[in-house]
Motif scaffolding. Structure first.
Motif, PDB file in Angstrom:
ATOM      1  N   GLY A  65      30.772  29.648 105.639  1.00  0.00           N
ATOM      2  CA  GLY A  65      30.482  30.967 106.340  1.00  0.00           C
ATOM      3  C   GLY A  65      31.794  31.239 107.436  1.00  0.00           C
ATOM      4  O   GLY A  65      32.723  30.878 107.360  1.00  0.00           O
ATOM      5  N   PHE A  66      31.530  32.171 108.215  1.00  0.00           N
ATOM      6  CA  PHE A  66      32.235  32.510 109.433  1.00  0.00           C
ATOM      7  C   PHE A  66      33.382  33.578 108.839  1.00  0.00           C
ATOM      8  O   PHE A  66      32.765  34.748 108.353  1.00  0.00           O
ATOM      9  N   SER A  67      34.598  33.276 108.738  1.00  0.00           N
ATOM     10  CA  SER A  67      35.707  34.243 108.552  1.00  0.00           C
ATOM     11  C   SER A  67      36.592  33.611 108.082  1.00  0.00           C
ATOM     12  O   SER A  67      36.711  32.550 107.757  1.00  0.00           O
ATOM     13  N   ALA A 358      29.607  39.447 118.123  1.00  0.00           N
ATOM     14  CA  ALA A 358      28.311  39.707 118.726  1.00  0.00           C
ATOM     15  C   ALA A 358      27.488  38.185 118.388  1.00  0.00           C
ATOM     16  O   ALA A 358      26.697  37.795 119.377  1.00  0.00           O
ATOM     17  N   MET A 359      27.844  37.684 117.251  1.00  0.00           N
ATOM     18  CA  MET A 359      27.365  36.510 117.216  1.00  0.00           C
ATOM     19  C   MET A 359      27.669  35.374 118.030  1.00  0.00           C
ATOM     20  O   MET A 359      26.753  34.499 118.710  1.00  0.00           O
ATOM     21  N   ILE A 360      29.032  35.246 118.468  1.00  0.00           N
ATOM     22  CA  ILE A 360      29.413  34.279 119.323  1.00  0.00           C
ATOM     23  C   ILE A 360      28.660  34.526 120.786  1.00  0.00           C
ATOM     24  O   ILE A 360      28.297  33.726 121.550  1.00  0.00           O
ATOM     25  N   GLY A 363      25.516  33.013 121.203  1.00  0.00           N
ATOM     26  CA  GLY A 363      25.524  31.599 121.463  1.00  0.00           C
ATOM     27  C   GLY A 363      26.152  30.576 120.453  1.00  0.00           C
ATOM     28  O   GLY A 363      26.475  29.471 120.338  1.00  0.00           O
ATOM     29  N   CYS A 364      26.690  31.414 119.171  1.00  0.00           N
ATOM     30  CA  CYS A 364      27.244  30.664 118.203  1.00  0.00           C
ATOM     31  C   CYS A 364      28.666  29.824 118.690  1.00  0.00           C
ATOM     32  O   CYS A 364      29.367  30.515 119.549  1.00  0.00           O
ATOM     33  N   ASN A 365      28.674  28.658 118.407  1.00  0.00           N
ATOM     34  CA  ASN A 365      29.992  27.888 118.613  1.00  0.00           C
ATOM     35  C   ASN A 365      29.823  27.298 120.231  1.00  0.00           C
ATOM     36  O   ASN A 365      30.933  27.103 120.597  1.00  0.00           O
ATOM     37  N   SER A 366      28.681  27.691 120.981  1.00  0.00           N
ATOM     38  CA  SER A 366      28.579  27.219 122.368  1.00  0.00           C
ATOM     39  C   SER A 366      28.391  25.807 122.356  1.00  0.00           C
ATOM     40  O   SER A 366      27.751  25.116 121.586  1.00  0.00           O
ATOM     41  N   ASP A 372      24.150  17.634 116.984  1.00  0.00           N
ATOM     42  CA  ASP A 372      23.858  18.575 115.597  1.00  0.00           C
ATOM     43  C   ASP A 372      25.104  19.113 115.254  1.00  0.00           C
ATOM     44  O   ASP A 372      24.944  19.519 113.965  1.00  0.00           O
ATOM     45  N   TYR A 373      26.176  19.407 116.111  1.00  0.00           N
ATOM     46  CA  TYR A 373      27.366  19.955 115.334  1.00  0.00           C
ATOM     47  C   TYR A 373      28.001  18.715 114.530  1.00  0.00           C
ATOM     48  O   TYR A 373      28.497  18.824 113.373  1.00  0.00           O
ATOM     49  N   THR A 374      28.010  17.406 115.241  1.00  0.00           N
ATOM     50  CA  THR A 374      28.516  16.265 114.807  1.00  0.00           C
ATOM     51  C   THR A 374      27.888  15.733 113.435  1.00  0.00           C
ATOM     52  O   THR A 374      28.542  15.512 112.389  1.00  0.00           O
ATOM     53  N   ALA A 382      34.559  24.973 116.712  1.00  0.00           N
ATOM     54  CA  ALA A 382      35.287  25.071 115.308  1.00  0.00           C
ATOM     55  C   ALA A 382      34.334  25.218 114.093  1.00  0.00           C
ATOM     56  O   ALA A 382      34.614  24.960 112.956  1.00  0.00           O
ATOM     57  N   CYS A 383      32.955  25.615 114.656  1.00  0.00           N
ATOM     58  CA  CYS A 383      31.970  25.566 113.591  1.00  0.00           C
ATOM     59  C   CYS A 383      32.315  26.926 112.809  1.00  0.00           C
ATOM     60  O   CYS A 383      32.496  27.762 113.252  1.00  0.00           O
ATOM     61  N   HIS A 384      31.976  26.427 111.266  1.00  0.00           N
ATOM     62  CA  HIS A 384      31.836  27.566 110.384  1.00  0.00           C
ATOM     63  C   HIS A 384      30.810  27.646 109.277  1.00  0.00           C
ATOM     64  O   HIS A 384      30.990  27.661 108.033  1.00  0.00           O
ATOM     65  N   HIS A 385      29.790  26.687 109.527  1.00  0.00           N
ATOM     66  CA  HIS A 385      28.982  26.022 108.975  1.00  0.00           C
ATOM     67  C   HIS A 385      27.646  26.943 108.640  1.00  0.00           C
ATOM     68  O   HIS A 385      26.458  26.333 108.489  1.00  0.00           O
ATOM     69  N   CYS A 386      27.700  28.458 108.865  1.00  0.00           N
ATOM     70  CA  CYS A 386      26.494  29.137 108.712  1.00  0.00           C
ATOM     71  C   CYS A 386      25.917  29.204 107.191  1.00  0.00           C
ATOM     72  O   CYS A 386      24.668  29.237 107.330  1.00  0.00           O
ATOM     73  N   HIS A 387      26.645  28.606 106.341  1.00  0.00           N
ATOM     74  CA  HIS A 387      26.085  28.620 104.897  1.00  0.00           C
ATOM     75  C   HIS A 387      25.139  27.593 104.886  1.00  0.00           C
ATOM     76  O   HIS A 387      24.279  27.459 103.979  1.00  0.00           O
ATOM     77  N   ARG A 390      22.111  24.936 108.931  1.00  0.00           N
ATOM     78  CA  ARG A 390      21.710  23.778 109.820  1.00  0.00           C
ATOM     79  C   ARG A 390      22.438  24.302 111.087  1.00  0.00           C
ATOM     80  O   ARG A 390      23.155  23.447 111.781  1.00  0.00           O
ATOM     81  N   CYS A 391      22.683  25.561 111.519  1.00  0.00           N
ATOM     82  CA  CYS A 391      23.194  26.133 112.788  1.00  0.00           C
ATOM     83  C   CYS A 391      22.533  25.630 113.963  1.00  0.00           C
ATOM     84  O   CYS A 391      21.435  25.478 114.138  1.00  0.00           O
ATOM     85  N   PRO A 392      23.439  24.647 114.640  1.00  0.00           N
ATOM     86  CA  PRO A 392      22.902  23.821 115.847  1.00  0.00           C
ATOM     87  C   PRO A 392      22.375  24.627 117.046  1.00  0.00           C
ATOM     88  O   PRO A 392      21.639  24.238 117.622  1.00  0.00           O
ATOM     89  N   VAL A 393      22.702  25.941 116.969  1.00  0.00           N
ATOM     90  CA  VAL A 393      22.259  26.826 118.066  1.00  0.00           C
ATOM     91  C   VAL A 393      21.317  27.771 117.567  1.00  0.00           C
ATOM     92  O   VAL A 393      20.681  28.588 118.883  1.00  0.00           O
ATOM     93  N   GLY A 394      20.748  27.721 116.490  1.00  0.00           N
ATOM     94  CA  GLY A 394      19.732  28.590 116.048  1.00  0.00           C
ATOM     95  C   GLY A 394      19.991  29.893 115.693  1.00  0.00           C
ATOM     96  O   GLY A 394      19.127  30.649 115.396  1.00  0.00           O
ATOM     97  N   VAL A 395      21.489  30.285 115.585  1.00  0.00           N
ATOM     98  CA  VAL A 395      21.884  31.548 115.084  1.00  0.00           C
ATOM     99  C   VAL A 395      21.717  31.804 113.672  1.00  0.00           C
ATOM    100  O   VAL A 395      21.016  32.873 113.148  1.00  0.00           O
ATOM    101  N   ALA A 396      22.301  31.174 113.042  1.00  0.00           N
ATOM    102  CA  ALA A 396      22.397  31.327 111.675  1.00  0.00           C
ATOM    103  C   ALA A 396      21.243  30.271 110.752  1.00  0.00           C
ATOM    104  O   ALA A 396      22.166  29.551 110.111  1.00  0.00           O
ATOM    105  N   THR A 397      20.196  30.376 110.903  1.00  0.00           N
ATOM    106  CA  THR A 397      19.426  29.308 110.274  1.00  0.00           C
ATOM    107  C   THR A 397      18.004  30.039 110.145  1.00  0.00           C
ATOM    108  O   THR A 397      17.681  30.987 110.828  1.00  0.00           O
TER     109      THR A 397
HETATM  110  S1  SF4 Z   1      26.619  27.551 111.938  1.00  0.00           S
HETATM  111 FE1  SF4 Z   1      25.813  28.416 113.816  1.00  0.00          FE
HETATM  112  S2  SF4 Z   1      27.309  27.754 115.381  1.00  0.00           S
HETATM  113 FE2  SF4 Z   1      28.257  27.389 113.359  1.00  0.00          FE
HETATM  114  S3  SF4 Z   1      29.396  29.181 113.086  1.00  0.00           S
HETATM  115 FE3  SF4 Z   1      27.698  29.594 112.213  1.00  0.00          FE
HETATM  116  S4  SF4 Z   1      26.472  30.585 113.634  1.00  0.00           S
HETATM  117 FE4  SF4 Z   1      27.979  29.657 114.769  1.00  0.00          FE
END
Ligand code: SF4
Length: 470
Positions: A65-67, A358-360, A363-366, A372-374, A382-387, A390-397
């Motif tokens: 995910g991400f960019s 806007a996603m950041i 709270g994305c990547n906060s 949970d990032y680990t 450095a997270c780009h794991h939206c796909h 299991r988004c650690p901060v609850g944005v992309a899940t």
């Molecule tokens: S998974 Fe969550 S924290 Fe990671 S890049 Fe996607 S939105 Fe951001």
């Protein structure tokens, strides 16, 4: 001195001896650095090697995910403003006003209720499915407080996002998920998606782990199964079909709301010219840097035209077809700050759309829930794991426990403050350039720092005061 013929034969290392860690190979002098040990080949970089190892195990291309991670893109950072000095007068920063109101859909005179925004920035199409319901609600509430709009994305309209938004753009994707006439008529604008900057020429992608019961119901598709949207509209074979679709949407909405057409930037000059002829009120050009919830990695990094180059081409197309002023141009793709906003407007955009930024701000990547990032093999920043879902901060899940980590009130306040800060940054630059409206920013306010940026944009090269051409 031993030679090849007389020395002991070298043991051929087997799988147990040859590991993927450097330095453990029989017959290699320990502790002696070599080009191999350093991994310094400019062609076979650590990233390339890791990519081949990954594909050797997966047997398919990688998704994420991400960019884009593409390193060779021209950037907005290669442009600088030239504030007013002797030949122009700056505005007084704290006492003189700089207009930010932005109207979309008024140019053709066909629409009863054009979209009126207080700021020249709105929030991009990010679907329910890609984002959690709490994230969608927070974006809507934050955008409303800032006087701007969000877009449903391709997953249909969520009741909570309709309730939270003052102005909501309803997206009609090629996949036709949850197309509901009632929802179309309750929206403030409708957008036909032809493509997106992150992966032009392909459709949306939502992996099964994010297809919850609610997402599946809204999209009328099975739960837990990967959803791959179609890459083109089933009833569009060309621009004439688009014209018919736009007419249908005008009838469906009683000519009340504007119709947007969104496309990934690939041939921005010709695609914009054609889109303008189809009767759209607003054209959204989404550059290569545009973000996504999930995409084949190769598309993120190897398809499309960077936003910096796409905006001037799209503006030129509107000028050349006599549609500037009639059809509005929205620019998107990697816009990070009010500085980028001001540069996009100066290059020719009427408005700017932000997704990843806007996603950041949500709270994305906060740096919270670090464990949970680990667990998913990454870290905050450095997270780009939206796909993965299991988004650690609850944005992309769509996981209920993770989603609950988005506090709608607090997250919406961050979105609001970020939009406010971006607008302040853009007006600060506009005032320094002597503009009483951000929409008066123009190419002459900019200079390019590099030959490439000058050639791509037609902006005069700093010091030379004329554009670089080959
Ligand atoms: S998974 Fe969550 S924290 Fe990671 S890049 Fe996607 S939105 Fe951001």
């Amino acid at each position: 001195m031993a030679d090849d013929l007389t020395s002991e034969p070298v043991l051929i290392a087997d799988e147990n001896l040859v590991t993927f860690g450097d330095g453990g190979v029989e017959g290699r002098p320990a502790g002696v650095p070599s080009s191999y040990a350093e991994g310094k080949s400019p062609r076979w970089t650590r990233e390339v090697i890791a990519d081949i190892h990954a594909k050797s195990q997966l047997g398919r291309y990688q998704l994420r995910g991400f960019s884009t991670f593409q390193k060779n893109l021209p950037s907005f950072d290669e442009l600088v403003f030239q504030p007013a000095t002797m030949t122009r007068l700056p505005l007084e920063g704290y006492r003189e006003r700089c207009e930010t109101r932005t109207v979309l859909g008024d140019g053709l005179g066909l629409v009863e209720n054009p979209v009126e925004l207080d700021i020249p920035i709105y929030i991009a199409s990010m679907s329910f499915g890609a984002l959690s319901a709490n994230a969608k609600a927070a974006l809507g509430r934050g955008a409303k407080k800032a006087g701007t709009m969000t877009c449903t994305g391709e997953g249909g309209m969520l009741e909570e996002e309709r309730a939270e938004n003052r102005t909501l753009l309803y997206q009609l994707s090629p996949a036709r998920y949850m197309i509901d006439l009632d929802h179309i008529r309750r929206a403030d604008a409708v957008e036909i998606v032809v493509g997106q900057g992150a992966k032009p020429g392909t459709g949306g992608l939502l992996l099964g782990m994010k297809v919850s019961e609610r997402v599946a119901r809204m999209r009328n598709l099975p739960q837990g199964v990967d959803q791959r949207s179609t890459s083109r509209h089933p009833d569009f074979l060309g621009a004439d079909d688009m014209t018919i679709k736009i007419e249908e949407l005008r009838e469906a909405t009683d000519h009340k709301v504007p119709v947007f057409v969104k496309m990934g930037a690939t041939r921005p000059y010709y695609d914009t010219a054609v889109a303008a002829k189809t009767g759209a009120d607003v054209i959204v050009v989404d550059g290569l840097e545009g973000g996504t919830g999930a995409s084949p990695e190769l598309l993120l990094d190897n398809t499309g035209v960077p936003t910096l180059a796409a905006i001037p081409a799209a503006r030129r197309a509107l000028d050349d077809t006599g549609m500037s002023g009639k059809v509005k141009l929205v620019a998107a793709g990697g816009i990070r700050s009010g500085v980028d906003v001001a540069k996009a407007l100066a290059l020719g955009a009427d408005c700017v759309m932000i997704g990843s930024a806007a996603m950041i701000s949500l709270g994305c990547n906060s740096p919270r829930y670090v464990e949970d990032y680990t667990a998913i093999g990454t870290e905050p920043g450095a997270c780009h794991h939206c796909h993965t879902g299991r988004c650690p901060v609850g944005v992309a899940t769509q996981d209920e426990v993770l989603s609950s980590r988005v506090d709608v009130e607090a997250a919406s306040e961050r979105v609001y403050r970020f939009l406010t800060a971006m607008t302040m940054e853009a007006t600060l630059l506009a005032k320094a350039c002597g503009k009483s409206s951000v929409h008066n920013l123009e190419p002459e306010d900019l200079r390019a720092l590099t030959l490439e940026a000058s050639a791509f944009t037609g902006i005069s090269l700093v010091g030379a005061d004329r554009p670089f051409t080959w």
